[in-house]
Scaffold this motif. Structure first.
Motif, PDB file in Angstrom:
ATOM      1  N   TYR A  50     -15.091   6.826 -16.864  1.00  0.00           N
ATOM      2  CA  TYR A  50     -14.069   7.732 -17.247  1.00  0.00           C
ATOM      3  C   TYR A  50     -13.614   6.548 -18.279  1.00  0.00           C
ATOM      4  O   TYR A  50     -14.320   6.530 -19.351  1.00  0.00           O
ATOM      5  CB  TYR A  50     -12.581   7.045 -16.397  1.00  0.00           C
ATOM      6  CG  TYR A  50     -12.247   7.442 -14.989  1.00  0.00           C
ATOM      7  CD1 TYR A  50     -12.841   8.829 -14.446  1.00  0.00           C
ATOM      8  CD2 TYR A  50     -11.579   6.776 -14.070  1.00  0.00           C
ATOM      9  CE1 TYR A  50     -12.871   9.228 -13.145  1.00  0.00           C
ATOM     10  CE2 TYR A  50     -11.482   7.483 -12.663  1.00  0.00           C
ATOM     11  CZ  TYR A  50     -11.788   8.674 -12.400  1.00  0.00           C
ATOM     12  OH  TYR A  50     -11.801   9.220 -11.582  1.00  0.00           O
ATOM     13  N   GLN A  51     -12.872   7.341 -19.111  1.00  0.00           N
ATOM     14  CA  GLN A  51     -12.155   6.630 -20.575  1.00  0.00           C
ATOM     15  C   GLN A  51     -10.539   6.061 -20.167  1.00  0.00           C
ATOM     16  O   GLN A  51     -10.072   7.246 -19.980  1.00  0.00           O
ATOM     17  CB  GLN A  51     -12.713   7.717 -21.907  1.00  0.00           C
ATOM     18  CG  GLN A  51     -11.579   9.297 -21.947  1.00  0.00           C
ATOM     19  CD  GLN A  51     -11.958  10.034 -23.245  1.00  0.00           C
ATOM     20  OE1 GLN A  51     -12.568   9.251 -23.789  1.00  0.00           O
ATOM     21  NE2 GLN A  51     -11.789  11.179 -23.380  1.00  0.00           N
ATOM     22  N   GLY A  52     -10.154   5.610 -21.624  1.00  0.00           N
ATOM     23  CA  GLY A  52      -9.129   5.301 -21.386  1.00  0.00           C
ATOM     24  C   GLY A  52      -8.392   3.838 -21.283  1.00  0.00           C
ATOM     25  O   GLY A  52      -9.126   2.852 -21.151  1.00  0.00           O
ATOM     26  N   THR A  53      -7.134   2.994 -22.518  1.00  0.00           N
ATOM     27  CA  THR A  53      -7.025   1.560 -21.554  1.00  0.00           C
ATOM     28  C   THR A  53      -7.136   1.531 -20.747  1.00  0.00           C
ATOM     29  O   THR A  53      -6.955  -0.138 -20.359  1.00  0.00           O
ATOM     30  CB  THR A  53      -5.891   1.721 -23.215  1.00  0.00           C
ATOM     31  OG1 THR A  53      -4.681   2.465 -22.661  1.00  0.00           O
ATOM     32  CG2 THR A  53      -6.052   1.938 -24.309  1.00  0.00           C
ATOM     33  N   SER A  54      -6.655   2.118 -19.973  1.00  0.00           N
ATOM     34  CA  SER A  54      -7.195   2.161 -18.071  1.00  0.00           C
ATOM     35  C   SER A  54      -8.145   1.003 -17.479  1.00  0.00           C
ATOM     36  O   SER A  54      -8.368   0.178 -16.543  1.00  0.00           O
ATOM     37  CB  SER A  54      -6.704   2.922 -17.379  1.00  0.00           C
ATOM     38  OG  SER A  54      -5.569   3.156 -17.124  1.00  0.00           O
ATOM     39  N   MET A  55      -9.596   1.647 -18.248  1.00  0.00           N
ATOM     40  CA  MET A  55     -10.373   0.976 -18.175  1.00  0.00           C
ATOM     41  C   MET A  55     -10.577  -0.151 -19.253  1.00  0.00           C
ATOM     42  O   MET A  55     -11.168  -0.766 -19.017  1.00  0.00           O
ATOM     43  CB  MET A  55     -11.429   1.770 -19.195  1.00  0.00           C
ATOM     44  CG  MET A  55     -11.889   2.995 -17.415  1.00  0.00           C
ATOM     45  SD  MET A  55     -10.274   4.489 -17.792  1.00  0.00           S
ATOM     46  CE  MET A  55     -10.069   3.911 -16.209  1.00  0.00           C
ATOM     47  N   LEU A  77      -8.256  11.944 -19.556  1.00  0.00           N
ATOM     48  CA  LEU A  77      -8.643   9.899 -19.631  1.00  0.00           C
ATOM     49  C   LEU A  77      -8.293   9.882 -17.795  1.00  0.00           C
ATOM     50  O   LEU A  77      -7.193  10.563 -17.684  1.00  0.00           O
ATOM     51  CB  LEU A  77      -6.575   9.349 -20.515  1.00  0.00           C
ATOM     52  CG  LEU A  77      -7.186   9.687 -21.664  1.00  0.00           C
ATOM     53  CD1 LEU A  77      -6.087  10.096 -22.336  1.00  0.00           C
ATOM     54  CD2 LEU A  77      -7.536   8.409 -21.859  1.00  0.00           C
ATOM     55  N   GLY A  78      -9.125   8.344 -17.555  1.00  0.00           N
ATOM     56  CA  GLY A  78      -9.159   8.287 -15.931  1.00  0.00           C
ATOM     57  C   GLY A  78      -9.895   9.881 -15.748  1.00  0.00           C
ATOM     58  O   GLY A  78     -10.141  10.285 -16.161  1.00  0.00           O
ATOM     59  N   PRO A  79      -9.045  10.027 -14.636  1.00  0.00           N
ATOM     60  CA  PRO A  79      -9.418  11.412 -13.704  1.00  0.00           C
ATOM     61  C   PRO A  79      -8.907  12.629 -14.539  1.00  0.00           C
ATOM     62  O   PRO A  79      -9.405  13.843 -14.125  1.00  0.00           O
ATOM     63  CB  PRO A  79      -9.132  11.201 -12.774  1.00  0.00           C
ATOM     64  CG  PRO A  79      -7.951   9.590 -12.353  1.00  0.00           C
ATOM     65  CD  PRO A  79      -8.487   9.784 -13.733  1.00  0.00           C
ATOM     66  N   HIS A  82      -8.122   6.712  -9.795  1.00  0.00           N
ATOM     67  CA  HIS A  82      -7.987   6.309 -10.323  1.00  0.00           C
ATOM     68  C   HIS A  82      -7.845   4.529 -10.820  1.00  0.00           C
ATOM     69  O   HIS A  82      -8.816   3.449 -10.956  1.00  0.00           O
ATOM     70  CB  HIS A  82      -6.675   6.012 -11.976  1.00  0.00           C
ATOM     71  CG  HIS A  82      -6.226   5.470 -12.572  1.00  0.00           C
ATOM     72  ND1 HIS A  82      -5.934   4.512 -12.798  1.00  0.00           N
ATOM     73  CD2 HIS A  82      -6.609   5.823 -13.537  1.00  0.00           C
ATOM     74  CE1 HIS A  82      -5.813   4.012 -13.495  1.00  0.00           C
ATOM     75  NE2 HIS A  82      -6.212   4.906 -14.739  1.00  0.00           N
ATOM     76  N   SER A  99      -3.780  -0.737 -14.944  1.00  0.00           N
ATOM     77  CA  SER A  99      -3.434   0.262 -15.558  1.00  0.00           C
ATOM     78  C   SER A  99      -2.727   1.544 -15.553  1.00  0.00           C
ATOM     79  O   SER A  99      -3.075   2.452 -15.208  1.00  0.00           O
ATOM     80  CB  SER A  99      -5.142   0.155 -15.475  1.00  0.00           C
ATOM     81  OG  SER A  99      -6.468  -0.551 -15.472  1.00  0.00           O
TER      82      SER A  99
END
Lengths: 74, 595
Positions: free
Chosen positions: B341-346, A14-16, B177, B239
């Motif tokens: 990237y993947q994630g709810t952050s994105m 997830l992210g980096p 990030h 995020s």
């Protein structure tokens, strides 16, 4: 909250990316500042540490576990 | 005579209205005219006619393309005047039609070479939003790991930020990030390099609260929120998440909201039935993540606290295609890289970027921004587990709604929650219930009961009313209630009518034919007919289910094993009739419901 978790180290994409400990009963913990020796996916370990309620992170994969000490299991 | 006069006036008015209705066909712009010659006209004749109009109108008709010869399609430059003249001329006899060659406006795609890989930006319709605004004048604070000046942020404007981890003014990223998140919001766009961002003319305010390993303490984050509010940020993107409830953080959020800051946060990545903190605080827009197929990404949290969904990506192993591509740094070397990237952050920065577009359009009130985002979102039907909140983010629809300036404040439940009338451990999803069918079902069941009572008088009692509600709609408003960190199915079961019970536990709105039929009311009547009071409950359920099945047959006939076609509709209608016949049989003339 001090605790002890047995499980496997995983790298979560997830992210980096983040180092996680997936316990034997399936719960995912995010490792907070893990020592370099724990940067190894697939490692079977017993970790003693503390859940940090006062910390947030971008990984957001589960409770944040600060490692106090650890033991590599065979 | 008077009637005749009135009729004449009415018809005259109608004719005028129709005659003056320009319709869609006359609204486009054109600077050329299409002539399509009839198929039976020979090549020599066409040539002759083409020469003739060239001479008569001093124009040179040309074939539209090399494929046009076979279709006999010619194009001439000209306006409305020439169009009228051509339609009156000799050439008309030889053509199938002469019509304006309308110009279709394509949204101009930016020239960033890797824009084609940004499925996420196309899925939120950002190009059409750029026609109105690119975010100029808005400032977005990125509370994260900092922002590094990577090449594809060279044309993006920055305002003063702060590094709360190392206590210094420069908030440089040492993880990657924050730079990635900042890229989604305002990557330099139309610069013939790299990729695009959403509000690329907005200002970025870098606020570093997370260390290189990705964690940070709540005190720093709360301070960063106050810093953003005090230094002119209109939107804050967080995020990040985790930990427990914090009064310090809650107060910082309340403070920023009072300063008209829109606060957006990621829902969290543990695939749990509740958003993490800070997304679950009042005044924070909680964002769940969508994969490239437009469904909830497997890691994304859902349920309580999700206000809206946006692309967060979902990568399949090492294949970057399903991720969100932006310019960031390699944390090992600090070099510029493009990473998916993947994630709810994105997902959160997509919403923050569109919020910046809305701020740039002049909406200052953060509640209004949230309302526009939610009302313009692409609604998702049958979202019983609240994977998507109000729906999927739509930048173009949001900007359009903002410019139209017609916003209704209908989120009564949010008002209740934000004003402390509800315990913050509750969360209410106002959008989960299709309200009108439910109201129709309740009213329908009462009308049917009233109709029966006209023929077979009985006293209206509480047991009958309970039966009517249970059979028609259930306590449907309970379906939208979530208790943080608790399963939601008990609310779904309580909130379902008898017909809906078959899908309540799994959280599907598809009807189960065993429940959505005459079987349960029949069983209830057989069991309860001997009881003077409970008998009326059974009759009530039969009448209520008549309304429920009847309305479902017309409005939403989706059934397990049957689909939503004619078979399902017939099944529901037949069972509705059975239910009514059953109620009719059970109501004895002169019977009385004890109260």
């Amino acid at each position: 909250m001090s605790m002890q978790v047995e499980g496997t180290i995983e790298r979560k994409g997830l992210g980096p990316g983040t180092w996680a400990l997936v316990s034997n009963d399936g719960k995912t913990y995010e490792l907070h500042n893990p020592p370099a020796d724990l940067h190894k996916a697939g490692l079977n370990v017993k970790v003693k540490g503390e859940i940090r309620e006062d910390i947030m992170s971008f990984a957001m994969i589960g409770p944040i576990l600060e490692v106090k000490s650890f033991e590599v299991l065979g | 005579m008077k009637k005749l006069l009135l009729l004449g006036l009415f018809l005259g008015g109608l004719w005028l209205a129709i005659a003056n209705f320009t319709g869609l066909a006359h609204q486009g712009t054109y600077d050329s005219i299409v002539l399509d010659f009839r198929e039976d006209v020979g090549a020599a004749q066409i040539e002759e006619q083409v020469q003739a109009i060239a001479k008569q109108f001093n124009i040179s008709p040309r074939l539209n393309s090399e494929f046009s010869l076979a279709d006999h399609v010619f194009v001439v430059p000209g306006d409305q005047k020439l169009l009228r003249a051509l339609k009156k001329s000799e050439v008309r006899k030889y053509t199938e039609f002469i019509e304006p060659n309308y110009i279709y406006q394509a949204f101009i795609a930016p020239n960033d070479p890797d824009y084609g890989k940004q499925w996420n930006l196309r899925s939120i319709n950002v190009e059409a939003a750029w026609d109105e605004t690119k975010g100029k004048g808005a400032t977005v604070a990125v509370i994260d790991t900092g922002i590094s000046p990577v090449p594809d942020l060279a044309k993006t404007t920055f305002v003063k930020g702060y590094d709360f981890v190392n206590d210094r003014v420069e908030a440089i990223d040492d993880n990657g990030h924050g730079t990635h998140v900042a890229g989604t919001i305002a990557q330099s766009t139309n610069n013939s390099f790299g990729v695009a961002g959403i509000a690329y003319e907005a200002n970025l305010m870098p606020l570093k609260v997370l260390s290189s390993s990705g964690g940070g303490n709540i005190a720093d984050i709360a301070e960063a929120i106050r810093f953003a509010a005090d230094n002119g940020a209109q939107v804050v993107n967080m995020s990040l998440g985790g930990g427990g409830e914090s009064q310090l953080m809650k107060e910082a959020i309340d403070y920023a909201h009072s300063k008209e800051v829109v606060i957006v946060a990621a829902a969290g990545n543990s695939n749990e039935n509740a958003a993490a903190y800070p997304a679950r605080y009042p005044y924070v827009i909680g964002v769940s993540a969508l994969g490239p197929s437009g469904t909830k990404a497997p890691y994304s949290n859902f349920g309580a606290g999700i206000d809206i969904s946006a692309p967060g990506g979902s990568r399949d192993g090492d294949d970057p295609a399903g991720g969100i591509l932006q310019n960031t740094i390699n944390p090992e070397t600090g070099e510029s890289v493009f990473e998916a990237y993947q994630g709810t952050s994105m997902a959160a920065p997509h919403v923050a970027g569109v919020a910046a577009l809305l701020k740039a359009e002049g909406i200052s009130n953060p509640d209004e921004v949230e309302d526009v985002l939610k009302q313009s979102a692409l609604k998702v039907e049958n979202d019983a587990l609240n994977h998507y909140g109000a729906g999927k983010l739509d930048a173009a629809a949001a900007v359009k709604l903002a410019t139209r300036g017609r916003i209704t404040f209908c989120d009564f439940f949010r008002w209740l929650r934000d004003n402390g009338y509800l315990n913050p451990r509750f969360w209410i999803d106002g959008g989960v219930i299709a309200l009108w069918p439910k109201i129709l079902m309740v009213i329908g069941s009462y009308l049917l009961a009233w109709f029966l009572r006209n023929f077979f008088p009985f006293t209206w009692g509480w047991s009958l009313s309970t039966g009517l509600i249970a059979g028609s709609s259930g306590l449907f408003f309970l379906k939208g209630i979530y208790l943080f960190d608790a399963p939601q199915w008990p609310f779904r079961v309580l909130g379902s009518s008898i017909a809906e019970l078959g899908g309540a536990i799994q959280g599907t709105t598809t009807l189960n034919p065993i429940f959505a039929s005459v079987l349960i009311p029949l069983a209830l009547i057989v069991l309860l007919l001997g009881h003077s009071q409970w008998k009326w409950f059974a009759i009530g359920t039969a009448i209520g289910m008549t309304a429920c099945l009847g309305v479902s047959a017309i409005l939403s006939p989706a059934m397990m094993w049957m689909g939503d076609g004619i078979a399902a509709r017939i099944f529901l209608l037949v069972n509705a009739v059975f239910c009514f016949a059953l109620a009719r049989l059970a109501v004895q003339p002169g019977g009385a419901s004890t109260t």
